[in-house]
Structure formats: structure tokens, C-alpha cells
Design a protein around this motif. Sequence first.
Motif, short mmCIF file in Angstrom:
data_model
loop_
_atom_site.label_atom_id
_atom_site.label_comp_id
_atom_site.label_asym_id
_atom_site.label_seq_id
_atom_site.Cartn_x
_atom_site.Cartn_y
_atom_site.Cartn_z
N ASN A 151 55.99 -34.67 -8.76
CA ASN A 151 57.00 -33.96 -9.56
C ASN A 151 56.38 -32.87 -10.44
N PRO A 152 55.27 -33.15 -11.13
CA PRO A 152 54.64 -32.06 -11.90
C PRO A 152 54.22 -30.89 -11.02
N LEU A 153 53.77 -31.22 -9.79
CA LEU A 153 53.38 -30.15 -8.89
C LEU A 153 54.58 -29.29 -8.48
N LYS A 154 55.70 -29.99 -8.23
CA LYS A 154 56.91 -29.25 -7.88
C LYS A 154 57.36 -28.36 -9.04
N GLN A 155 57.27 -28.91 -10.25
CA GLN A 155 57.68 -28.15 -11.42
C GLN A 155 56.77 -26.94 -11.62
N ALA A 156 55.49 -27.19 -11.39
CA ALA A 156 54.54 -26.09 -11.53
C ALA A 156 54.81 -25.01 -10.50
N GLN A 157 55.15 -25.45 -9.28
CA GLN A 157 55.47 -24.50 -8.23
C GLN A 157 56.72 -23.71 -8.58
N ALA A 158 57.72 -24.44 -9.10
CA ALA A 158 58.97 -23.78 -9.49
C ALA A 158 58.72 -22.77 -10.60
N ASN A 159 57.89 -23.19 -11.57
CA ASN A 159 57.57 -22.27 -12.67
C ASN A 159 56.82 -21.03 -12.16
N ALA A 160 55.90 -21.27 -11.22
CA ALA A 160 55.13 -20.15 -10.66
C ALA A 160 56.04 -19.19 -9.91
N GLU A 161 56.97 -19.74 -9.14
CA GLU A 161 57.91 -18.90 -8.40
C GLU A 161 58.81 -18.12 -9.36
N GLN A 162 59.24 -18.78 -10.43
CA GLN A 162 60.09 -18.11 -11.42
C GLN A 162 59.33 -16.97 -12.10
N GLU A 163 58.07 -17.26 -12.45
CA GLU A 163 57.24 -16.23 -13.08
C GLU A 163 56.98 -15.08 -12.11
N ARG A 164 56.77 -15.43 -10.82
CA ARG A 164 56.56 -14.40 -9.80
C ARG A 164 57.78 -13.49 -9.69
N ASP A 165 58.96 -14.09 -9.64
CA ASP A 165 60.20 -13.30 -9.54
C ASP A 165 60.39 -12.43 -10.78
N SER A 166 60.02 -12.98 -11.95
CA SER A 166 60.16 -12.20 -13.18
C SER A 166 59.22 -11.00 -13.17
N LEU A 167 57.97 -11.22 -12.75
CA LEU A 167 57.00 -10.12 -12.68
C LEU A 167 57.42 -9.07 -11.66
N LYS A 168 57.98 -9.56 -10.55
CA LYS A 168 58.47 -8.65 -9.51
C LYS A 168 59.58 -7.77 -10.06
N SER A 169 60.48 -8.38 -10.83
CA SER A 169 61.59 -7.63 -11.43
C SER A 169 61.07 -6.60 -12.43
N GLN A 170 60.07 -7.04 -13.23
CA GLN A 170 59.49 -6.12 -14.21
C GLN A 170 58.80 -4.95 -13.52
N LEU A 171 58.10 -5.25 -12.43
CA LEU A 171 57.40 -4.20 -11.69
C LEU A 171 58.39 -3.19 -11.11
N GLU A 172 59.48 -3.69 -10.56
CA GLU A 172 60.50 -2.80 -10.02
C GLU A 172 61.10 -1.93 -11.12
N ASP A 173 61.30 -2.52 -12.31
CA ASP A 173 61.85 -1.76 -13.44
C ASP A 173 60.88 -0.66 -13.89
N VAL A 174 59.58 -1.02 -13.95
CA VAL A 174 58.57 -0.04 -14.34
C VAL A 174 58.49 1.09 -13.32
N ASN A 175 58.53 0.73 -12.04
CA ASN A 175 58.51 1.75 -10.98
C ASN A 175 59.70 2.69 -11.10
N GLY A 176 60.87 2.10 -11.42
CA GLY A 176 62.06 2.93 -11.58
C GLY A 176 61.92 3.89 -12.74
N GLN A 177 61.37 3.39 -13.86
CA GLN A 177 61.17 4.24 -15.02
C GLN A 177 60.16 5.35 -14.73
N LEU A 178 59.11 4.99 -14.00
CA LEU A 178 58.09 5.99 -13.64
C LEU A 178 58.69 7.08 -12.76
#
Length: 205
Positions: A28-55
Motif C-alpha cells: 500500500n505505501p508503494l502504491k501511494q508513493a506511485q500515485a503521488n509520483a504520478e500526480q507530481e509528474r502530471d503537475s510538473l507536466k502541466s507547469q511545463l506546458e504553461d511555461v512553454n505557452g508563456q514563452l
Amino acid sequence: MNTETLQGIGLNDEQIRSVMAEYGKEINPLKQAQANAEQERDSLKSQLEDVNGQLSEAQKNSKKGSELQGQLKDLQKQFDDSKAKAEEQLQATKKDYEIAAALSKAGAKNDKAVKALLDTEKVNFDDDGKLIGLSEQLEAVKQDNDFLFADENESNTKPTITSKGNPNPDGGNGNKALADYSYQELVALKTDNPTQYQTLVEGDK
């Protein structure tokens, strides 16, 4: 790992529940860690897309700004050119007026003829707005062509003079003012007919 697998190796229900509980504590902790990692990945991806748009938008605005600067420079040049041309025309008009006034003051009988003998390109204004380069030329022209200037005691008005014995070839009365003669005509008249020239300059006596 699942219940069927544990049953297949001969574990009873109690043992299966115990094993599954321990497995859950680990997985369960591994699943949670994986879920957190995926959530953080999606957040970073969204931020990167936003920065690219601003650039990208910044690059577009930069290009527009550059084009706008170019347009402003062109407009400023047109304004400066128009201003310089207007000032040049104003100076030319002022110079013509001042020269005409100087010719009148000098007693010129034919402004056009006298002005043709001047180098107006050498006539300019000093820092105080006074005309320079004219008086010397005017004096030289007056010395060489005194017949183009009235005596100081003569009236400033230019009378109409009729030359004797010179009827108008068109059948008119032969009247022609001195001011109506061009410089070239006066020179030719002085050369070809000095008497008539003298009569024209001095008037009928």
C-alpha cells in the motif's frame, strides 16, 4: 499475489488473511508513493506546458514589439524630414523677402535683373537672424551696373518712360517702363542704341 495463489500453495483462510495483511502493509505505501509520483509528474507536466505557452506568447509579443519599434522609427523619420523641409522652405521664403527688401532699399529699378546678377546661394542668415553675404555682392553689382539703380535723390516710385523715336512694332504707343526690361534687354539696348538707352534711363527731357 492474490488469494487463489495462496490457496494453491496449501494455506488456510486464516493464514491467507495474515499473509494478505502483511502484504498490504508493504504494498500500500508503494502504491501511494506511485500515485503521488504520478500526480507530481502530471503537475510538473502541466507547469511545463504553461511555461512553454508563456514563452511562446512572450516571443510573439517580442516580435510585435520589434515591428512596432520599426514603425515608430519610420514615422519619426517622416516627421523629421517633413519638419526639416518645412523649415527649409520657410528660410527660403524669408531669404527671398529680405533680398527683395534690400534691393528696394538700394534703389534697384528692376529687381529681377539685379537679382539675376547675385549669387543667392551665398546669401544666408547669421545666428542673430540677420542677412549676410548680400551687401557686398549688391555693392559690386551696383558699381558695375549703376544704370540698374536709381540715384539717392530720385523718387522710390518707378515712372513709366516713353523712349523717343521707338514706336511699338505691334502698333501700340511705344510705352515701356524701365522695370519691364530684362537685364539682357538693357545690356543689348545700351550696346546697340546708347542714345535710346540713355533716354530710357534718364527719362524724356
